[in-house]
Design a protein around this motif. Structure first.
Motif, PDB file in Angstrom:
ATOM      1  N   GLU A  49       0.842  -1.205   0.000  1.00 45.26           N
ATOM      2  CA  GLU A  49       0.000   0.000   0.000  1.00 45.26           C
ATOM      3  C   GLU A  49       0.871   1.248   0.000  1.00 45.26           C
ATOM      4  N   ALA A  50       1.948   1.216   0.782  1.00 39.56           N
ATOM      5  CA  ALA A  50       2.837   2.365   0.834  1.00 39.56           C
ATOM      6  C   ALA A  50       3.418   2.676  -0.544  1.00 39.56           C
ATOM      7  N   CYS A  51       3.828   1.638  -1.271  1.00 34.86           N
ATOM      8  CA  CYS A  51       4.387   1.843  -2.601  1.00 34.86           C
ATOM      9  C   CYS A  51       3.333   2.357  -3.580  1.00 34.86           C
ATOM     10  N   ARG A  52       2.087   1.947  -3.379  1.00 38.45           N
ATOM     11  CA  ARG A  52       1.011   2.505  -4.213  1.00 38.45           C
ATOM     12  C   ARG A  52       0.781   3.974  -3.880  1.00 38.45           C
ATOM     13  N   LEU A  53       0.759   4.301  -2.598  1.00 36.50           N
ATOM     14  CA  LEU A  53       0.482   5.673  -2.176  1.00 36.50           C
ATOM     15  C   LEU A  53       1.586   6.635  -2.600  1.00 36.50           C
ATOM     16  N   ILE A  54       2.815   6.160  -2.645  1.00 36.66           N
ATOM     17  CA  ILE A  54       3.910   7.065  -2.987  1.00 36.66           C
ATOM     18  C   ILE A  54       3.785   7.551  -4.425  1.00 36.66           C
ATOM     19  N   THR A  55       3.137   6.780  -5.274  1.00 38.40           N
ATOM     20  CA  THR A  55       2.943   7.214  -6.666  1.00 38.40           C
ATOM     21  C   THR A  55       1.899   8.315  -6.765  1.00 38.40           C
ATOM     22  N   GLN A  56       1.143   8.547  -5.699  1.00 38.98           N
ATOM     23  CA  GLN A  56       0.090   9.555  -5.696  1.00 38.98           C
ATOM     24  C   GLN A  56       0.516  10.854  -5.012  1.00 38.98           C
ATOM     25  N   VAL A  57       1.776  10.928  -4.626  1.00 42.31           N
ATOM     26  CA  VAL A  57       2.263  12.168  -3.992  1.00 42.31           C
ATOM     27  C   VAL A  57       2.417  13.234  -5.066  1.00 42.31           C
ATOM     28  N   LYS A  58       1.595  14.262  -4.977  1.00 49.52           N
ATOM     29  CA  LYS A  58       1.577  15.318  -5.992  1.00 49.52           C
ATOM     30  C   LYS A  58       0.921  16.544  -5.386  1.00 49.52           C
ATOM     31  N   GLY A  59       1.015  17.641  -6.116  1.00 52.68           N
ATOM     32  CA  GLY A  59       0.295  18.843  -5.714  1.00 52.68           C
ATOM     33  C   GLY A  59       1.185  19.903  -5.083  1.00 52.68           C
ATOM     34  N   GLN A  60       0.547  20.829  -4.390  1.00 50.33           N
ATOM     35  CA  GLN A  60       1.239  21.958  -3.777  1.00 50.33           C
ATOM     36  C   GLN A  60       2.305  21.478  -2.791  1.00 50.33           C
ATOM     37  N   ASP A  61       3.420  22.186  -2.773  1.00 51.26           N
ATOM     38  CA  ASP A  61       4.545  21.888  -1.880  1.00 51.26           C
ATOM     39  C   ASP A  61       5.241  20.572  -2.218  1.00 51.26           C
ATOM     40  N   LEU A  62       5.103  20.107  -3.435  1.00 50.29           N
ATOM     41  CA  LEU A  62       5.777  18.867  -3.829  1.00 50.29           C
ATOM     42  C   LEU A  62       7.285  18.993  -3.659  1.00 50.29           C
ATOM     43  N   GLU A  63       7.822  20.177  -3.967  1.00 51.58           N
ATOM     44  CA  GLU A  63       9.270  20.356  -3.851  1.00 51.58           C
ATOM     45  C   GLU A  63       9.746  20.213  -2.406  1.00 51.58           C
ATOM     46  N   SER A  64       8.851  20.484  -1.452  1.00 52.41           N
ATOM     47  CA  SER A  64       9.258  20.420  -0.049  1.00 52.41           C
ATOM     48  C   SER A  64       9.373  18.988   0.470  1.00 52.41           C
ATOM     49  N   VAL A  65       8.843  18.011  -0.283  1.00 53.89           N
ATOM     50  CA  VAL A  65       8.916  16.616   0.165  1.00 53.89           C
ATOM     51  C   VAL A  65       9.895  15.794  -0.668  1.00 53.89           C
ATOM     52  N   GLU A  66      10.734  16.454  -1.451  1.00 55.74           N
ATOM     53  CA  GLU A  66      11.659  15.716  -2.312  1.00 55.74           C
ATOM     54  C   GLU A  66      12.617  14.840  -1.502  1.00 55.74           C
ATOM     55  N   ARG A  67      13.115  15.358  -0.378  1.00 51.23           N
ATOM     56  CA  ARG A  67      14.019  14.547   0.455  1.00 51.23           C
ATOM     57  C   ARG A  67      13.268  13.362   1.057  1.00 51.23           C
ATOM     58  N   ASP A  68      12.012  13.603   1.460  1.00 48.07           N
ATOM     59  CA  ASP A  68      11.188  12.511   1.977  1.00 48.07           C
ATOM     60  C   ASP A  68      10.998  11.433   0.914  1.00 48.07           C
ATOM     61  N   LEU A  69      10.729  11.869  -0.312  1.00 47.24           N
ATOM     62  CA  LEU A  69      10.521  10.914  -1.400  1.00 47.24           C
ATOM     63  C   LEU A  69      11.752  10.039  -1.606  1.00 47.24           C
ATOM     64  N   ALA A  70      12.919  10.668  -1.613  1.00 44.60           N
ATOM     65  CA  ALA A  70      14.147   9.901  -1.821  1.00 44.60           C
ATOM     66  C   ALA A  70      14.384   8.927  -0.676  1.00 44.60           C
ATOM     67  N   LEU A  71      14.194   9.386   0.556  1.00 45.24           N
ATOM     68  CA  LEU A  71      14.398   8.523   1.715  1.00 45.24           C
ATOM     69  C   LEU A  71      13.379   7.396   1.724  1.00 45.24           C
ATOM     70  N   PHE A  72      12.146   7.732   1.391  1.00 48.44           N
ATOM     71  CA  PHE A  72      11.089   6.708   1.384  1.00 48.44           C
ATOM     72  C   PHE A  72      11.420   5.599   0.395  1.00 48.44           C
ATOM     73  N   LYS A  73      11.796   5.969  -0.819  1.00 51.47           N
ATOM     74  CA  LYS A  73      12.094   4.969  -1.838  1.00 51.47           C
ATOM     75  C   LYS A  73      13.271   4.100  -1.432  1.00 51.47           C
ATOM     76  N   GLN A  74      14.225   4.701  -0.740  1.00 52.39           N
ATOM     77  CA  GLN A  74      15.357   3.928  -0.253  1.00 52.39           C
ATOM     78  C   GLN A  74      14.921   2.909   0.806  1.00 52.39           C
ATOM     79  N   LYS A  75      14.086   3.338   1.710  1.00 54.68           N
ATOM     80  CA  LYS A  75      13.656   2.454   2.804  1.00 54.68           C
ATOM     81  C   LYS A  75      12.636   1.405   2.347  1.00 54.68           C
ATOM     82  N   ALA A  76      11.717   1.824   1.465  1.00 52.05           N
ATOM     83  CA  ALA A  76      10.646   0.925   1.042  1.00 52.05           C
ATOM     84  C   ALA A  76      11.071   0.016  -0.106  1.00 52.05           C
TER      85      ALA A  76
END
Length: 230
Positions: free
Chosen positions: A201-228
């Motif tokens: 489910e987490a891997c499905r949800l990560i593909t839906q991360v979009k919208g306002q402030d997307l640039e502010s979660v770029e580090r989260d995205l990279a860390l998430f993909k590494q961990k998941a």
């Protein structure tokens, strides 16, 4: 209202010790909260640190309220203006002391305003790392009239930081419905799913991360993909 920073930034903050008492205190007619105090000036803590004010302090409060209401006669609007100023100090400047001062001013003006409790919850979590108290205040804010749209997102993120991902997940699912165009709660919802053990489910949800402030979660995205690994 400008949105809050993503989860990763919060996780880097250092813990701050707190002092607390377990008693309840009535802060508005029919509204009681846990009485908690912190080692900061009274006007920098929720509800003025529950201090017993002397006559001079009460007179100063009345003078402030009268001056504000002379400019903005509607208490809800006046309190909303103070809350907006507190949110700007909190979000733009990371100035938790000034934010608390503005939320306390709003409390004097309209102690039943949802934004007062929302703001105090943010301060309790960010400055004092008192996530249990923040949870209590967020829940009060949600029960009051006209809570702000980011409330569920802020509450969910706080519970996620506090190590309560299952509770956070339900709030973050609501946050995505409340603020569908905001990337931050979508990112935090993916974290909640991963931390509750549902990698698919987490891997499905990560593909839906979009919208306002997307640039502010770029580090989260990279860390998430590494961990998941997805």
């Amino acid at each position: 209202m400008k949105k809050l920073v993503p989860l990763l930034v919060w996780l880097l903050a250092a813990a701050v010790p707190t002092l607390a008492q377990a008693q309840k205190a009535e802060v508005a007619p029919g509204i009681s909260v846990t009485r908690k105090t912190y080692r900061v000036p009274d006007n920098e803590a929720p509800f003025f640190n529950f201090a017993d004010k002397n006559e001079a302090q009460k007179a100063a409060d009345k003078k402030l309220v009268d001056a504000v209401l002379e400019r903005v006669p509607d208490r809800t609007r006046a309190a909303g203006t103070a809350i907006d100023a507190g949110m700007r100090a909190f979000l733009s400047d990371n100035d938790f002391a000034t934010a608390a001062k503005r939320f306390n001013q709003a409390y004097l003006l309209h102690p039943q305003h949802s934004g007062v409790y929302h703001g105090f919850a943010l301060v309790a979590a960010a400055r004092f790392k008192d996530f249990g108290y923040a949870d209590e205040l967020f829940r009060l804010a949600a029960r009051m009239k006209s809570p702000a749209p980011p409330l569920a997102a802020d509450h969910g993120r706080t519970l996620l930081i506090a190590g309560r991902p299952a509770e956070a997940k339900a709030l973050l699912e609501q946050a995505v419905k409340d603020t569908p165009g905001w990337a931050v709660p979508r990112m935090n919802l993916a974290w909640a799913a991963l931390q509750t053990g549902n990698r698919a489910e987490a891997c499905r949800l990560i593909t839906q991360v979009k919208g306002q402030d997307l640039e502010s979660v770029e580090r989260d995205l990279a860390l998430f993909k590494q961990k998941a690994g997805c």
